[in-house]
Design an enzyme around this catalytic site. Structure first.
Site, PDB file in Angstrom:
ATOM      1  N   ARG A 263     -14.491 -14.543 -11.246  1.00  0.00           N
ATOM      2  CA  ARG A 263     -14.108 -13.136 -11.389  1.00  0.00           C
ATOM      3  C   ARG A 263     -15.302 -12.198 -11.405  1.00  0.00           C
ATOM      4  NH1 ARG A 263      -9.551 -13.446 -16.000  1.00  0.00           N
ATOM      5  NH2 ARG A 263      -7.943 -14.333 -14.674  1.00  0.00           N
TER       6      ARG A 263
ATOM      7  N   ILE B  43      -7.130  -9.914 -11.574  1.00  0.00           N
ATOM      8  CA  ILE B  43      -7.628  -9.440 -12.865  1.00  0.00           C
ATOM      9  C   ILE B  43      -9.126  -9.201 -12.726  1.00  0.00           C
ATOM     10  CG2 ILE B  43      -7.966 -10.056 -15.287  1.00  0.00           C
ATOM     11  CD1 ILE B  43      -5.322 -11.618 -15.093  1.00  0.00           C
ATOM     12  N   LEU B  44      -9.556  -8.018 -13.125  1.00  0.00           N
ATOM     13  CA  LEU B  44     -10.960  -7.656 -12.970  1.00  0.00           C
ATOM     14  C   LEU B  44     -11.745  -8.088 -14.208  1.00  0.00           C
ATOM     15  CD1 LEU B  44     -10.029  -4.256 -11.425  1.00  0.00           C
ATOM     16  CD2 LEU B  44     -11.353  -6.038 -10.257  1.00  0.00           C
TER      17      LEU B  44
ATOM     18  N   ASN C 139       1.644   3.084  -2.539  1.00  0.00           N
ATOM     19  CA  ASN C 139       0.980   4.069  -3.408  1.00  0.00           C
ATOM     20  C   ASN C 139      -0.259   4.644  -2.735  1.00  0.00           C
ATOM     21  OD1 ASN C 139       2.203   4.398  -6.249  1.00  0.00           O
ATOM     22  ND2 ASN C 139       2.418   2.206  -5.825  1.00  0.00           N
TER      23      ASN C 139
ATOM     24  N   LEU D 163      -5.647  -6.375 -20.610  1.00  0.00           N
ATOM     25  CA  LEU D 163      -4.781  -6.167 -19.445  1.00  0.00           C
ATOM     26  C   LEU D 163      -3.605  -5.227 -19.758  1.00  0.00           C
ATOM     27  CD1 LEU D 163      -4.509  -7.237 -16.501  1.00  0.00           C
ATOM     28  CD2 LEU D 163      -2.851  -8.879 -17.410  1.00  0.00           C
ATOM     29  N   ASP D 164      -3.429  -4.211 -18.921  1.00  0.00           N
ATOM     30  CA  ASP D 164      -2.299  -3.270 -19.031  1.00  0.00           C
ATOM     31  C   ASP D 164      -2.221  -2.582 -20.393  1.00  0.00           C
ATOM     32  OD1 ASP D 164      -1.531  -3.977 -16.439  1.00  0.00           O
ATOM     33  OD2 ASP D 164      -0.179  -5.546 -17.132  1.00  0.00           O
TER      34      ASP D 164
ATOM     35  N   HIS E 280       1.261   0.753 -13.332  1.00  0.00           N
ATOM     36  CA  HIS E 280       1.985  -0.450 -13.741  1.00  0.00           C
ATOM     37  C   HIS E 280       3.481  -0.145 -13.753  1.00  0.00           C
ATOM     38  CE1 HIS E 280       2.582  -4.278 -15.731  1.00  0.00           C
ATOM     39  NE2 HIS E 280       3.442  -3.671 -16.525  1.00  0.00           N
TER      40      HIS E 280
ATOM     41  N   GLY F  73       0.791  -1.239   0.000  1.00  0.00           N
ATOM     42  CA  GLY F  73       0.000   0.000   0.000  1.00  0.00           C
ATOM     43  C   GLY F  73       0.812   1.272   0.000  1.00  0.00           C
TER      44      GLY F  73
ATOM     45  N   GLU G 179       6.541   6.240  -8.880  1.00  0.00           N
ATOM     46  CA  GLU G 179       5.103   5.957  -8.767  1.00  0.00           C
ATOM     47  C   GLU G 179       4.446   6.914  -7.785  1.00  0.00           C
ATOM     48  OE1 GLU G 179       4.988   1.179  -9.785  1.00  0.00           O
ATOM     49  OE2 GLU G 179       4.655   1.815  -7.735  1.00  0.00           O
TER      50      GLU G 179
HETATM   51  C1  GRF Z   1       3.488  -1.105  -7.549  1.00  0.00           C
HETATM   52  O1  GRF Z   1       4.804  -1.307  -7.917  1.00  0.00           O
HETATM   53  C2  GRF Z   1       2.613  -1.004  -8.762  1.00  0.00           C
HETATM   54  O2  GRF Z   1       3.276  -0.590  -9.893  1.00  0.00           O
HETATM   55  C3  GRF Z   1       2.120  -2.398  -8.958  1.00  0.00           C
HETATM   56  O3  GRF Z   1       2.026  -2.941  -7.671  1.00  0.00           O
HETATM   57  C4  GRF Z   1       2.917  -2.287  -6.793  1.00  0.00           C
HETATM   58  C5  GRF Z   1       2.156  -1.874  -5.581  1.00  0.00           C
HETATM   59  O4  GRF Z   1       2.980  -1.427  -4.552  1.00  0.00           O
HETATM   60  N1  GRF Z   1       0.885  -2.377  -9.681  1.00  0.00           N
HETATM   61  P1  GRF Z   1       2.374  -0.793  -3.239  1.00  0.00           P
HETATM   62  O5  GRF Z   1       1.460  -1.834  -2.610  1.00  0.00           O
HETATM   63  O6  GRF Z   1       1.623   0.447  -3.622  1.00  0.00           O
HETATM   64  O7  GRF Z   1       3.543  -0.503  -2.374  1.00  0.00           O
END
Ligand code: GRF
Length: 216
Positions: A68, A95-96, A17, A147-148, A112, A15, A177
């Site tokens: 899913r 995957i949603l 981010n 995806l992505d 990503h 978490g 990020e």
């Molecule tokens: C990040 O590196 C993001 O790019 C990927 O998952 C990771 C999540 O990290 N989708 P965090 O849980 O936010 O630390």
């Protein structure tokens, strides 16, 4: 100031981010409020971190047998209960389903750890090193059914250094990020970032290529 955008953050792990987004809400970089942090795993470290911040933290269990569509329906129910106007995927490792993605189309962002369209999927740092690439980074994009592959909004870019390992790359990518995700969510909250006819828009114009943020 307009109404603060209610948004939810979906996580499966640490978490970091989510914490960067919460920090950006606190200091006013995002004109929004986190209405819920939702995890598919009760043991996600990010859930406890969200609780410590006083955020609403919830577990939405995947359906038995991994259906899913059923997970998507549970998530949508939780998100609508919290009146989320934007769903931010931040290390959500499932995957949603297409129904979920269609329902939230244009209101669903992901981050990503690669310079998409390069290296969709997992193990991106390893793949960059194995390919001997000189550039790496991360991408915030709108989520579409593939995806992505949804429209990219902003990329954080860095130079691969001699001696870099998966761990060192991962650490530097994460720093980026934590810069670009709050920026993208902040744009969405003020209406600068939007979605029209399958494209990302910034300031009312189609975003032909992502905004680039180079690592210092
Ligand atoms: C990040 O590196 C993001 O790019 C990927 O998952 C990771 C999540 O990290 N989708 P965090 O849980 O936010 O630390």
């Amino acid at each position: 100031m307009g109404r603060a955008l209610p948004f939810a953050v979906l996580i499966s792990g640490r978490g970091s981010n989510m914490l960067a987004l919460a920090g950006a809400v606190s200091d006013g970089r995002i004109a929004g409020r986190i209405v819920a942090v939702i995890s598919d795993r009760a043991d996600a470290a990010g859930l406890a971190a969200a609780q410590r911040l006083g955020l609403v933290a919830e577990v939405v269990e995947p359906a038995r047998g991994g259906d899913r569509a059923a997970l998507g329906a549970r998530l949508t129910a939780a998100l609508e209960r919290h009146d989320a106007g934007l769903v931010v995927l931040a290390g959500f490792m499932r995957i949603l389903d297409a129904g979920f993605v269609r329902h939230w189309q244009g209101r669903l962002l992901n981050i990503h750890p690669s310079l998409l369209p390069a290296h969709r999927g997992l193990h991106t740092h390893r793949r960059v090193l194995e390919a001997g690439e000189s550039r790496h980074g991360c991408t915030v994009h709108f989520v579409t059914e593939e995806l992505d592959a949804g429209p990219a909004v902003i990329q954080g870019r860095l130079a691969v250094r001699p001696g870099d390992t998966e761990e060192s790359l991962s650490a530097r990518v994460q720093q980026l990020e934590h810069i670009i995700y709050p920026r993208a969510v902040g744009w969405f909250a003020t209406g600068r970032l939007g979605w029209k006819d399958g494209h990302a828009t910034l300031d009312g114009r189609p975003l032909e290529s992502p905004v680039i943020e180079d690592a210092p």
